[in-house]
Structure formats: structure tokens, C-alpha cells
Scaffold this active site. Structure first.
Site, PDB file in Angstrom:
ATOM      1  N   CYS A  85       3.048 -39.807  -7.839  1.00 49.55           N
ATOM      2  CA  CYS A  85       2.942 -38.653  -6.938  1.00 49.55           C
ATOM      3  C   CYS A  85       1.497 -38.191  -6.943  1.00 49.55           C
ATOM      4  O   CYS A  85       0.917 -37.970  -8.014  1.00 49.55           O
ATOM      5  CB  CYS A  85       3.849 -37.523  -7.417  1.00 49.55           C
ATOM      6  N   CYS A 197       0.078 -39.531   0.061  1.00 52.65           N
ATOM      7  CA  CYS A 197       1.347 -39.002  -0.435  1.00 52.65           C
ATOM      8  C   CYS A 197       2.252 -40.218  -0.559  1.00 52.65           C
ATOM      9  O   CYS A 197       2.263 -41.072   0.343  1.00 52.65           O
ATOM     10  CB  CYS A 197       1.941 -37.973   0.519  1.00 52.65           C
TER      11      CYS A 197
END
Length: 231
Positions: A85, A197
Site C-alpha cells: 500500500c 495506489c
């Protein structure tokens, strides 16, 4: 020849992105038999508080949960850690304070990949929290590379797309809209576009543009495999 290092993955943000990272990590090893693969420990914890809300000041910090995940992975035998992440790297200091093993940065790996392509102006598709924490702003500025981001209105649409992907929607509409956002950064002069992302590579194809589309997932995979095999 020494055995490869064991990889510890702080995941679950979201689970589908963690599965994508795991699959790409396996594919990147080039193994001919089971025993040639890396040992990978994954804490897929979707209970980690929302990183975007925390950075915006409207939710609890994920720092304690991330630190606990890191400690657990080290106790389980991980020799180094990665986080599947981008935005969670805003809490890197919380994680590093909890462990005595290295934590590889997805941000640094991705920026280095962009620079390897020779890009001096890079478009960044990043979540709100990642932008507010200025993770890519600072990393590119330190390397004298200009980072371009979506304008505010487009960023709102981008976040809606991210949460649709997290909910399992990877259909044609989401793919078309994500591609349009990447193309808009290219039109503004980006010489490469970063999927900053880990949900973005689930819907954005590398061949969408005539310029490099760099997946932060792929960049971290390459760095993790190299580090694991380093003697």
C-alpha cells in the site's frame, strides 16, 4: 549459496491489491520447482484503519495496527518487510520503530523505476492520503524530477474509482475512466505515469499510453525479489 531471505508483507489494504502483489511476486521469481520460490509471510489485515481518513484528520491512526503487523511478521521469521500500500508509507516511522529488520519502501522503488525510464516530468495517480502526506512530492523533489497530479475535481472522481475497485468493480467503465485520467496526465506533459495506489494496476494496463506506465506494485516486487536474493 545462502538461502534467500524471507519476505514479510504487510497487506490487506486492500485484500485484492495484496493478492495482486503476491501473485506478481511469485511470477517474478522465475522458479522451476516449489523449492525455488521465496518464502513469503503475509498479514492480510483489512482491519487496519483507513489511511486516507487518518491523514485527513477524520479517522484513527493506522500506525498501531501497522506496527503490530510488522512485529508479528518479524516474530514469524520475516527477514525484511514490504507494505502492499502506498499511502501506508505515511506511517513508515511507526513501523520501523517496532522492528529490527529492514522495511523496503514502495515509494523509493517506484520513483527509482520512473527515473530509470529517464522521465523528468512524471504523472502520479495517487490516493488522497498519499498526496496529503506528500510522499511522492518529496521523493521526486529530492531527485529533481517534477511530479504532476490530477486537479482537485478529477481527484474526487479518482477516489470514487478507487473505492469502486476496493468493492470489486474492475469492469469496463472503471477501466475506461482510469485510462482517461492517465491520458490526461500525459496530455499535460508527463513522460511517464505512475500507478501510485495498489488498486490502480488492477484496472490500468501498461500499454494504455505511448509512454511508460509504472506500477508501484511491480516496482516493489522487483525490489523485494532482488533484496531477498542478495547475499
Amino acid at each position: 549459496m545462502s538461502a534467500p531471505k524471507t519476505v514479510g508483507v504487510i497487506g490487506g489494504m486492500g485484500p485484492a491489491a495484496t493478492v495482486d502483489f503476491f501473485a506478481k511476486l511469485i511470477a517474478a521469481t522465475g522458479a522451476e520447482r516449489d523449492q525455488d520460490h521465496l518464502r513469503i509471510l503475509i498479514d492480510n489485515n483489512p482491519r487496519v484503519p483507513d489511511r486516507n481518513a487518518a491523514i485527513a484528520g477524520i479517522g484513527p491512526s493506522p500506525g498501531p495496527a501497522l506496527a503490530e503487523s510488522a512485529r508479528g511478521l518479524q516474530r514469524a521469521g520475516a527477514d525484511f518487510l514490504v507494505i502492499a500500500c502506498n499511502t501506508a508509507h505515511a506511517f513508515q516511522s511507526d513501523i520501523e520503530a517496532a522492528i529490527t529488520i529492514p522495511l523496503l519502501s514502495m515509494i523509493d522503488a517506484t520513483v527509482d523505476a520512473a527515473i530509470a525510464h529517464g522521465a523528468q516530468r512524471v504523472g502520479v495517480l495517487a490516493a488522497d492520503g498519499c498526496r496529503r502526506a506528500r510522499l511522492y512530492h518529496k521523493a521526486f523533489a529530492a531527485r529533481d524530477v517534477e511530479a504532476l497530479f490530477l486537479p482537485d475535481e478529477a481527484q474526487l472522481d479518482f477516489m470514487q474509482l478507487l473505492y469502486r475497485i476496493k468493492a470489486g468493480d474492475v469492469g469496463d467503465d472503471v477501466r475506461r475512466r482510469m485510462a482517461a485520467m492517465a491520458l490526461s496526465l500525459n496530455a499535460r506533459g508527463a513522460q511517464a505515469v505512475i500507478a501510485a495506489c495498489t488498486e490502480v494496476p488492477l484496472v490500468l494496463s501498461p500499454d494504455t499510453l505511448a509512454i511508460p506506465v509504472i506500477s508501484s506494485t511491480d516496482a516493489l516486487v522487483a525490489r523485494a525479489v532482488e533484496f531477498a536474493r542478495r547475499s
